[in-house]
Design a protein around this motif. Sequence first.
Motif, short mmCIF file in Angstrom:
data_model
loop_
_atom_site.label_atom_id
_atom_site.label_comp_id
_atom_site.label_asym_id
_atom_site.label_seq_id
_atom_site.Cartn_x
_atom_site.Cartn_y
_atom_site.Cartn_z
N ASP A 89 -0.05 -8.85 19.45
CA ASP A 89 -0.70 -9.55 20.56
C ASP A 89 -1.66 -10.62 20.06
O ASP A 89 -1.90 -11.62 20.75
CB ASP A 89 -1.45 -8.53 21.44
N PHE A 90 -2.21 -10.42 18.86
CA PHE A 90 -3.10 -11.43 18.28
C PHE A 90 -2.34 -12.72 18.03
O PHE A 90 -2.88 -13.83 18.21
CB PHE A 90 -3.71 -10.89 16.99
N ARG A 94 -3.29 -16.41 19.61
CA ARG A 94 -3.48 -17.64 18.83
C ARG A 94 -2.64 -18.78 19.38
O ARG A 94 -3.07 -19.94 19.36
CB ARG A 94 -3.15 -17.38 17.37
N GLU A 95 -1.45 -18.48 19.86
CA GLU A 95 -0.63 -19.52 20.47
C GLU A 95 -1.32 -20.10 21.70
O GLU A 95 -1.29 -21.31 21.94
CB GLU A 95 0.73 -18.94 20.85
N ALA A 99 -3.44 -24.18 22.22
CA ALA A 99 -3.16 -25.15 23.28
C ALA A 99 -4.40 -25.50 24.09
O ALA A 99 -4.33 -26.33 24.99
CB ALA A 99 -2.07 -24.61 24.21
N VAL A 100 -5.56 -24.89 23.77
CA VAL A 100 -6.79 -25.13 24.52
C VAL A 100 -7.68 -26.09 23.73
O VAL A 100 -7.90 -25.91 22.53
CB VAL A 100 -7.54 -23.82 24.80
N GLU A 101 -8.19 -27.10 24.42
CA GLU A 101 -9.09 -28.07 23.78
C GLU A 101 -10.53 -27.61 23.95
O GLU A 101 -11.01 -27.41 25.08
CB GLU A 101 -8.89 -29.45 24.39
N VAL A 148 -12.05 -12.33 23.73
CA VAL A 148 -11.79 -13.71 23.33
C VAL A 148 -11.07 -14.50 24.43
O VAL A 148 -11.52 -15.60 24.80
CB VAL A 148 -11.00 -13.76 22.01
N PRO A 149 -9.96 -13.99 24.99
CA PRO A 149 -9.30 -14.79 26.04
C PRO A 149 -10.17 -14.99 27.27
O PRO A 149 -10.14 -16.06 27.88
CB PRO A 149 -8.04 -13.98 26.37
N GLU A 150 -10.99 -14.00 27.61
CA GLU A 150 -11.86 -14.16 28.78
C GLU A 150 -12.94 -15.21 28.52
O GLU A 150 -13.26 -16.02 29.40
CB GLU A 150 -12.51 -12.82 29.15
#
Length: 215
Positions: A89-90, A94-95, A99-101, A148-150
């Motif tokens: 899942d890590f 990372r993918e 894609a996030v600036e 991290v994603p939140e």
Amino acid sequence: MATSRSGPRTPGGGLAGRALACLESRKNLAGCTGGLAGLALTFTGLAGAYWPVVVAGLYAAGALIASPERLPAPEFPDASSRLDAVREDFGTLREYLDAVELPPAASGRLTELLELLDGLLAPGWMSRALAADPGGVHLLSRAVHQDVPEAVDTFVRTRWWTRIAPGAEPPERQLEQQLALLHREAAALAAGLRETEARRQRSHTRHLEDRGRNG
């Protein structure tokens, strides 16, 4: 037209299945052994006119002394298999992050955090050490799946609102603080694992010293 949700009864389920399980149970088998002993006494004439009572009594005695059925304990994934799932899942995380600036400062902090997480999740002795630490596996799982994603997603959404309604605190400050806290948490986990290995090394040294003195 409504249909029944229950499917056809299988030969091993329902009343037939319970009856078969009862016949194959330890208590019934032990009781049958006692009952056969009672019949043997009957055929030899030792039970006399009370042979039904003797057979029933020996069956009941056998059923009572038999050990109860033991249900198998449930099996759960061990820490090593959970760590493998977190590692996979890590890669997905990372993918998404690629894609996030992000602003330069936040991006730098995120890079430091991801490098630390990557080192902790790398296969090898670190994974073996983590497998013995369920709390550490939980910490990494929470960081990858939630923290991290939140943090990044909340920043992206807040930044959009800030652009159409300026004047509030820059959202990147909150993101930088969150990433710093997460890095500190992961670093503490790494330090704890390192100290565990250092204690193991010192213990082995003492063992060799004691063996040399006693040899």
